[in-house]
Each structure stands twice: as C-alpha cells, then as structure tokens.
Scaffold this active site. Sequence first.
Site, PDB file in Angstrom:
ATOM      1  N   GLU A 193     -42.626  22.486  29.648  1.00 26.52           N
ATOM      2  CA  GLU A 193     -41.159  22.475  29.659  1.00 26.52           C
ATOM      3  C   GLU A 193     -40.589  23.530  28.725  1.00 26.52           C
ATOM      4  O   GLU A 193     -39.598  24.175  29.013  1.00 26.52           O
ATOM      5  CB  GLU A 193     -40.675  21.091  29.203  1.00 26.52           C
ATOM      6  CG  GLU A 193     -39.175  20.984  29.039  1.00 26.52           C
ATOM      7  CD  GLU A 193     -38.726  19.555  28.760  1.00 26.52           C
ATOM      8  OE1 GLU A 193     -39.536  18.777  28.235  1.00 26.52           O
ATOM      9  OE2 GLU A 193     -37.580  19.223  29.094  1.00 26.52           O
ATOM     10  N   TRP A 203     -26.164  25.332  36.800  1.00 25.89           N
ATOM     11  CA  TRP A 203     -27.229  24.439  37.290  1.00 25.89           C
ATOM     12  C   TRP A 203     -27.058  24.201  38.794  1.00 25.89           C
ATOM     13  O   TRP A 203     -27.970  24.383  39.582  1.00 25.89           O
ATOM     14  CB  TRP A 203     -27.140  23.106  36.535  1.00 25.89           C
ATOM     15  CG  TRP A 203     -28.253  22.801  35.587  1.00 25.89           C
ATOM     16  CD1 TRP A 203     -28.962  21.639  35.521  1.00 25.89           C
ATOM     17  CD2 TRP A 203     -28.794  23.622  34.562  1.00 25.89           C
ATOM     18  NE1 TRP A 203     -29.899  21.702  34.516  1.00 25.89           N
ATOM     19  CE2 TRP A 203     -29.825  22.908  33.915  1.00 25.89           C
ATOM     20  CE3 TRP A 203     -28.524  24.925  34.113  1.00 25.89           C
ATOM     21  CZ2 TRP A 203     -30.575  23.435  32.865  1.00 25.89           C
ATOM     22  CZ3 TRP A 203     -29.261  25.442  33.078  1.00 25.89           C
ATOM     23  CH2 TRP A 203     -30.267  24.708  32.472  1.00 25.89           C
ATOM     24  N   ASP A 247     -37.506  17.302  37.822  1.00 20.57           N
ATOM     25  CA  ASP A 247     -37.756  18.100  36.621  1.00 20.57           C
ATOM     26  C   ASP A 247     -39.177  17.909  36.109  1.00 20.57           C
ATOM     27  O   ASP A 247     -39.872  18.864  35.792  1.00 20.57           O
ATOM     28  CB  ASP A 247     -36.737  17.773  35.521  1.00 20.57           C
ATOM     29  CG  ASP A 247     -36.677  16.290  35.173  1.00 20.57           C
ATOM     30  OD1 ASP A 247     -37.101  15.466  36.009  1.00 20.57           O
ATOM     31  OD2 ASP A 247     -36.216  15.946  34.077  1.00 20.57           O
ATOM     32  N   ASP A 302     -33.107  22.950  37.417  1.00 23.96           N
ATOM     33  CA  ASP A 302     -34.533  23.140  37.644  1.00 23.96           C
ATOM     34  C   ASP A 302     -34.775  23.481  39.113  1.00 23.96           C
ATOM     35  O   ASP A 302     -35.605  24.334  39.450  1.00 23.96           O
ATOM     36  CB  ASP A 302     -35.299  21.866  37.272  1.00 23.96           C
ATOM     37  CG  ASP A 302     -34.968  21.380  35.855  1.00 23.96           C
ATOM     38  OD1 ASP A 302     -33.813  21.538  35.440  1.00 23.96           O
ATOM     39  OD2 ASP A 302     -35.852  20.858  35.184  1.00 23.96           O
ATOM     40  N   HIS A 317     -43.598  20.579  33.773  1.00 19.77           N
ATOM     41  CA  HIS A 317     -42.167  20.704  34.046  1.00 19.77           C
ATOM     42  C   HIS A 317     -41.976  21.751  35.125  1.00 19.77           C
ATOM     43  O   HIS A 317     -42.630  22.782  35.110  1.00 19.77           O
ATOM     44  CB  HIS A 317     -41.460  21.114  32.760  1.00 19.77           C
ATOM     45  CG  HIS A 317     -40.167  20.391  32.570  1.00 19.77           C
ATOM     46  ND1 HIS A 317     -40.090  19.039  32.369  1.00 19.77           N
ATOM     47  CD2 HIS A 317     -38.886  20.833  32.583  1.00 19.77           C
ATOM     48  CE1 HIS A 317     -38.815  18.666  32.254  1.00 19.77           C
ATOM     49  NE2 HIS A 317     -38.067  19.746  32.399  1.00 19.77           N
ATOM     50  N   ARG A 340     -42.088  11.413  32.129  1.00 19.37           N
ATOM     51  CA  ARG A 340     -41.249  10.639  31.211  1.00 19.37           C
ATOM     52  C   ARG A 340     -40.147   9.906  31.988  1.00 19.37           C
ATOM     53  O   ARG A 340     -40.131   9.933  33.220  1.00 19.37           O
ATOM     54  CB  ARG A 340     -40.688  11.555  30.126  1.00 19.37           C
ATOM     55  CG  ARG A 340     -39.654  12.535  30.618  1.00 19.37           C
ATOM     56  CD  ARG A 340     -39.058  13.306  29.446  1.00 19.37           C
ATOM     57  NE  ARG A 340     -38.134  14.311  29.906  1.00 19.37           N
ATOM     58  CZ  ARG A 340     -38.143  15.569  29.492  1.00 19.37           C
ATOM     59  NH1 ARG A 340     -39.071  15.983  28.651  1.00 19.37           N
ATOM     60  NH2 ARG A 340     -37.239  16.402  29.936  1.00 19.37           N
ATOM     61  N   ASP A 341     -39.240   9.314  31.259  1.00 18.89           N
ATOM     62  CA  ASP A 341     -38.228   8.481  31.916  1.00 18.89           C
ATOM     63  C   ASP A 341     -37.088   9.308  32.517  1.00 18.89           C
ATOM     64  O   ASP A 341     -35.922   8.995  32.319  1.00 18.89           O
ATOM     65  CB  ASP A 341     -37.692   7.465  30.900  1.00 18.89           C
ATOM     66  CG  ASP A 341     -37.227   8.137  29.609  1.00 18.89           C
ATOM     67  OD1 ASP A 341     -37.331   9.385  29.511  1.00 18.89           O
ATOM     68  OD2 ASP A 341     -36.769   7.428  28.700  1.00 18.89           O
ATOM     69  N   GLU A 342     -37.418  10.370  33.241  1.00 19.08           N
ATOM     70  CA  GLU A 342     -36.405  11.159  33.932  1.00 19.08           C
ATOM     71  C   GLU A 342     -36.779  11.262  35.411  1.00 19.08           C
ATOM     72  O   GLU A 342     -36.420  10.445  36.212  1.00 19.08           O
ATOM     73  CB  GLU A 342     -36.245  12.539  33.299  1.00 19.08           C
ATOM     74  CG  GLU A 342     -35.617  12.467  31.930  1.00 19.08           C
ATOM     75  CD  GLU A 342     -34.846  13.726  31.574  1.00 19.08           C
ATOM     76  OE1 GLU A 342     -34.079  14.234  32.393  1.00 19.08           O
ATOM     77  OE2 GLU A 342     -35.037  14.207  30.442  1.00 19.08           O
TER      78      GLU A 342
HETATM   79  C1  BGC Z   1     -34.560  17.957  31.951  1.00 13.30           C
HETATM   80  C2  BGC Z   1     -34.397  19.394  32.299  1.00 13.30           C
HETATM   81  C3  BGC Z   1     -32.964  19.568  32.657  1.00 13.30           C
HETATM   82  C4  BGC Z   1     -32.229  19.327  31.384  1.00 13.30           C
HETATM   83  C5  BGC Z   1     -30.796  19.665  31.345  1.00 13.30           C
HETATM   84  C6  BGC Z   1     -33.804  17.749  30.687  1.00 13.30           C
HETATM   85  O1  BGC Z   1     -33.941  16.521  30.121  1.00 13.30           O
HETATM   86  O2  BGC Z   1     -35.852  17.553  31.902  1.00 13.30           O
HETATM   87  O3  BGC Z   1     -35.345  20.076  32.899  1.00 13.30           O
HETATM   88  O4  BGC Z   1     -32.611  20.681  33.336  1.00 13.30           O
HETATM   89  O5  BGC Z   1     -32.469  18.063  30.855  1.00 13.30           O
HETATM   90  O6  BGC Z   1     -30.686  20.460  30.307  1.00 13.30           O
END
Ligand code: BGC
Length: 897
Positions: A743, A533, A468, A481, A760, A472-474
């Site tokens: 994003e 998704w 995504d 995505d 993003h 950040r912490d993801e």
């Molecule tokens: C992500 C998104 C993802 C979403 C789900 C976010 O935190 O960065 O791109 O699809 O969460 O809604």
Amino acid sequence: MIDRTHGFGFPEGYRIEVAEDPAFENATTVVDVAGGTRNNPIADPIDHDADVSGRFVRVTFTDLYTFDPTSPPVSPVSYRKPDLVREEMSTWQMAALAALAVRDETGVDLARGRPVTASSSIETATWGRELLVDGAYRSTTAPGSPLLRTSVELSKPVETARIHVATLGYGELYVNGVRMGEAVLDPAWTQYDERVLYNTYDVSEALKAGENAIGLWLGRGRFSRGNRDWSGFGSPRAICQLNITYEDGTVRRVSTDLSWRSTESPIVENDIYDGERYDARKERSGWSVPGYDADDWDFASEMPAPGGDLVPQRTDPISVVNRLEPVSIRSQDNGYLVDFGQNITGWLDLRIDNPTAGEEIVLRHAEALDEEGALSTTDLRSADATDTYVPRGDDRERYHPRFTYHGFRYAHVEGFPGTLTEDDVQACVVSTSMPERGTFDCSDENVTQIQRNAKWGLRGNAHGIPEDCPQRDERFGWTGDGQITAQAFLYNFDAVRFHRKWMDDHDDTQSEHGYVADTVPAGFGTTPADPTWSVTRVVIPWYLYQHTGDPAHLERHYEGMRRYVDYWFDQCEDGILPEKYANYGDWLAFENTDGRRGKPFDLFTTAFHYQTTRLVGRAAEVLGYDIDAERYSDRAAAIEDAFTAAFFDSDAATYGPGTQSALAIPLFLGLVPDEHVDGVVKTLATKVREDDGKLRSGFLGTRPLIHVLANHGYEDLAYEVVTQPEQPGWMYMVHQGATTMWERWDSDEQVGSGMNSLNHSPFTFVSEWFYRTLAGIDFGDGSVLDRIEVAPTVVEDLEWVEGTLETPLGDLASRWERTDNSLAVTVQIPWNAKACVRIPFEHDGMSVCEGETVLWEDGSRVALPTGVTHVDREDDTLVVNVESGTYRFDILPGRTS
Ligand code: BGC
C-alpha cells in the site's frame, strides 16, 4: 414491403399526465388508455388533444406489449431453439416509444431537446409476486447462516427447468443434494437498495420424476454486515423461482414462499472480515436430498426486499481460481505456522483425519510475521480473519469456509489432531474468475517478478468489485484505487464484464446531482468523492470502449458521465476546482505533503476535472452527439486555460510547487501547451534525477510520471525509476520478498501502523506500463477498432520484451529483442485490424527490413512489403502502417559507405 417491426413494443395501455412538479403530486391526467386493446399505431403517431399546462409530462405504461417470441414479426427470435424460448414465452413483455411530442397551439414541439428520464421495474416484474424468505426467525440482526428447503413433486416428464435465485448476502443452491455451479461468495456485492443480482441455473437434468428437493444455504456477506459508515440490511434472505416446462407444453412455477422450511446450518457465525465458525456436529446430513424429514424445521418467514431491482448477474462469478500447496509448515505456539510463499486472497482447505468430536481447530491468517516469527495481525485492524472448525468425529473430515475470505500468506493452525503435513492443507485462491487475456515477459527475471506481483495483486483485489485491499476491515470499491488500476486489469484480464458491472454500481450510487461516493458501492469515505478519485465514473467507460471498440459502453453510461462532469463544473471557481473538495491529494506521496496527502490539491482536482471533461467530449464525438462534443471540448479548453494561468510558470517550465506529481500529471493529461511539453518534461527529468532516480509521488502522480518520462524520450530514466532497487519502488518491494504490491512505498517500515496493507491494488498499475510502454501495445486516443498502436520502448538494461493481448479482433503481440548487430521488432496484428507500428530509429544511416524486403535505407523508403501500407520517418521513429498479419522488422545499423 411492410416493415413488421413498426409499432413493435408500443404499450397496450398507457396514461399521460401533466404536472408542475416532478413528483406529480397535483397531476392532470390527459388521457388514460385502457389495456388489452392492441393499440398498435404501426408507423403513425397517436395524437391526444388536451387543454392543460404544466412543466413535466409523465407517460406510464399501464399494460405492456406482450408477444410470443416463437412467432414473427421479430425474425431473429424465430431462429432460437424452441426449448430456449419456452420459458420466456409467458414473460416477454416490452415497452417502446419512438418519440413524445408536446405541441402548443401553434404546433411547436415544446418537448424537443428537453431532458427525458425513464425508469423501469421490468427485471423485478418478470419475477412472480412471491416472497423473499429468510431463516432467521424474523430477526433482522441474526448472525446466521440459515438453510432453506422445499420439496417439489413432479408427476409429468420435464422438458426444461430453470432456477433463478438471488441470495443476500451470499448463497449456494442445491438441487437433489447436488450443489449447482461452482461460484462462491455469490452474487457479487451491489448497492442492494438499487440492484440485486440473481443467477440462473438450468436444472432440467437435475430434476427427476417424483419428489425433488431444492435447498439454499445462506451467508451474511456484505448484505448483513454493517461497517463504520453504513449499516447492514438485516438477516440473510433469498428469493428463488423454479420455472418448469413439461414435455406436454404446460408450465409450472415454484417460488420461495411461506411453505419453505428453514433452520440453522452448521455455520454458526460468519462474517466477511472476522471469519466463520463451523460446527460439524450441527450438520444436517441429506438436508437438500428428497425424502429428508424437515418436520422439525421452522417455516421460513417473509422478509422485506432491500429495494433494488432484480437483475441478472452478467459479471464473471467469484470462484476458486487456483490452489496452492504450502512451501513450509513448522510447529509454533501449540500449532503450526503454514507459509504458502505467496500473498493471496481466499481461504484454507483442510483435510482432518481422526479428529475428536467437539475439539476445535482454529485457523488464523496474516500477510506478515512479527519479529518473533508469529502472525502479525495488527494491520488487519478489526478484521479477526479467524475460522474455527468443530469436528463431528468422523475418520476423515474436510473443511473450508464458505461465506468469508481472507488476505494472507501465512496461516496458523491450532488444534489440528496429529501432525499437519502438506497433504492436509491447501490455500484456495478466491477471486472474480476473469479469464487472463494478456501476458508480459522480459529478459530481467526481477522485472518479470514485478509483473507477477501485479497480477497477483489484481487477482487478489477482485471480488465482484475492484477493491483496495483484501485483508483488513475495508475491501471497498475505492474509486481512486479503481481509476488507477483499471487499465492494468484490462491488459491482464478479460475484465470488461467486471468493470461494466462496477459502472452499473456507479449508476446506482450516483447522486441526482451528479457526483458519486468515494467508494462504490457506497460504504466508506466521503460523499461527494474526492474528484480525483471518482474519475472512474468517466475514465472506465472510456477504457472499456478502447479495449472493445464497442461504443455501447459509452452510450450506457453517457448520461452518468455527463452529469458527473457537470456537477464538478458547477463547483469550479474561475475554472479551478477548489481544494476544499479534495480528500486525499496525491495520497501517500513523499514530498510537499499534508500528513498522508500530497499537495497542491487544487492543481490535482482541476487537472482531473480537465481529464473527465475532455473524455466526455471524446465520448460525445464517438457517439455522434455533436453539440455535446463541441460543448465539452470547448469547456476542456477553458479549463486548460484557467489551469495554465493558475499553475504554470512558463519561464521555469514548471507547474505549482514543481514536485514530481505537479509536473507529471499535467503532462500525462495533456494540459501542457504543445510548445512547452519538451521544457516541462525536461524539468521533470531533472527533478527525478535530483531525487536520485527515486519516486516522491503517491497514488495520483506515479502512474503519470512513468508514462510521460518514457513517452517523451526519457525511457531509460523511467526504467530506472520503475526498477529502482532502493526504497521507494517496485523493485525494492521485490528485493524485500514482496509477492504482491504494498500500500505504501515504505510499507516495510509501517508494519503495525494500522494502515499498511501488503496486497494493495493501486501500485499494480506498473503492469499497464509494461504492456503500454515497454511492449508498446496501446490504443492511442481511440479504440482497438480504430488503429492499434504498437510502439515498443527499447531500454538499455533489457535484451528483450514481449507482450501479448487477446483483443476482440484476435491476438495482438509485440516483441523486441536485441540481436548481434541489430534490433528486431516482431508484431502480430489481428484480423481486420489496422496498426501503426512505431520503430525506434536512432540515426540516419540505419536501415530497416521486413523479412527479406528492405523497407527503409539511406534516409528514404525503398519498398512496401505485403501488408505494409505506409512508411515514413518522424524524428526518431519510423512510422509503419500495417494491416493484419505478422511482421518482423530488423533494424540494422546501416551500410556505411
Ligand atoms: C484505502 C485506500 C483509499 C484510501 C483513501 C484507504 O484506507 O485503503 O486505498 O484510496 O483509504 O485515501
């Protein structure tokens, strides 16, 4: 002539059991054939009589067919160069079973048409029974980055040598002091309890007579890193196997085992989000060179494997794909603020002259600056994104991190000795190293900048999985995505291997019920995923098929695709997939919302369920699974009926609440009854105009919207939306100085909100529109091998557009340009391809030439130039079928009499 492949692969030993339960707890053994018997049945079936009842039959291959790949009967193998074959000679084993019949007393085959599942541990089993080792002193939580080494004494000349190595989470291999390969952050992230990727290096040249040293440097990566929704697997560890074939033909295998030595490396902390701390005073000079004295190192300890099969990494590795110089460096807060002018993913590479030993240099990263001009890091959330280097005090030192990465445009460097100049610092762009395969350009520099931003955004979000965001912490494989960006990836990059690997990850995380998680590998979000998704499970194999023409992509994932669609089919109520399954709706839309989620959820869930059902039907058709093809296409038709009944208002030509997304999605997915398409498009166009040519849609609706407007006669409106200078839109981002995609449409107003990435992946999909719509390069409802579609979209505000794409057949290109009094469309169609070129044709008087030949004049065909097989007019397009070659069509206003 006897076909010598008959019986090839039939097991030498096998056991057949029957049981009532799938776990085979109370199984009856029907037969247990001992191994080593060369029980090859050639072409004849083997019968085993048994008086037994049960629902499940299990066949276990207890001893595999083994063969020498240098000798017949498999002829292609014998063409392989002997030195490529040697290593495999001892390990080539295989299993094949043509069919299994289970007959009752009357001879009826009860197994016919029943589901079969198979499992194999072949890849893992080809490895020796040696051990995963780590350097963390049995701790499972150590934050470490161990070094591991062993020595190998070679007394005979080596003909070939290869090392297979799997490092968890990340690792580097050294042989005799030399780092093997250029991959970084290797191997790619997988669902480690299902699959672990290994790499193979040919080290024939790197080894020498006498003592040799093999070293491994490990980092934690995803493997050791827990997160909110999942826990890590423990300390970094590795398994490695060196296979040597001596010139005299004898072989030797050296593997990781408890004789390996281990110690701490100078990387005293490493974390993908937080960064690393490198203490150069702890470097162990020459640690991977022969003769190094490791007596004070510990012995490596044995660690459990995470459970996944060892599988070769067949995706492009992550590597440093580019380097950027700073565009500005200025003093700030006891240090320097460095601007690279481009939001990227990667790390800094620093040259440091005359540092003082022990005086740390701290590197911080951010995408944006705050009002005071300092790094704005709130939106990184818990990711520290800080690397610290502790010098050893040499005249010149150099540092870049190894086992972390950051998303940034700006860096703050503190503690640098002397003045930091552009000679001292570069930014390394780190990404899965997919080659580029497409280009798009046009007469408007700002539109070209949008394309550049998209490409940077795709690059910056490819690290073994499409993620995504990188800062950040993801950094997760969010399926939503991924489904939106897959086509943009495939048009711009050779992303086939990358996405094929991600589909394997989908296999690994797919529940036995059929659904997949929101993120793949599973790590965040909800399971089952929002069904809008996780359509990745179905659409990406289809896109891979479209771009390659290779049905193997569909075949490989067909069962997963089918089970996925079946799961959601079972959750439907009267053909509608209820809204309780939706997690995100039309994420980050601007109208009809519930918080960040655009509504109505059940309209979206059902529409995307229709899309996946239809595509499973299409996949079945391609694969020749006729019964499934009919079943899923009938099912799709039923969903369409239910969808129409629930959401369509035929009088008003609108769907649900009539939002941009509620109209665009049914159009895009083919849910609108033919006779109503024009009406619904008109409703959408009117709505968009009422919205001042501005988007109100989010993740789900925007991609459909720009495509359907352009494909149904509103190309200038679509172009207006795409280039809208005011918020929201891509051009607005460009005007605000964006160098990647935001994003949120209003990310400029959301700085510090905690969910606001400036790099993003989703909105990069606009690049797909440039290729497919403006340049018009498309594959319709088939693949590149069927018939390429070239249907350029001419918009008023552009003078010319050009798109190119390397396809498996060769180069494909499309260009249109305005000339003095005409429009010229030039297409290049690769070898062995067929294409349908759709030339915009506005009024009856127009004529079209190809080169010197008049093709169309006065409303009818004149001549067919070489390579052109068909010409006809369909409404406002001239449809020209061509074979491979380059054609230039000039569309002239026409001879008025
Ligand atoms: C992500 C998104 C993802 C979403 C789900 C976010 O935190 O960065 O791109 O699809 O969460 O809604």
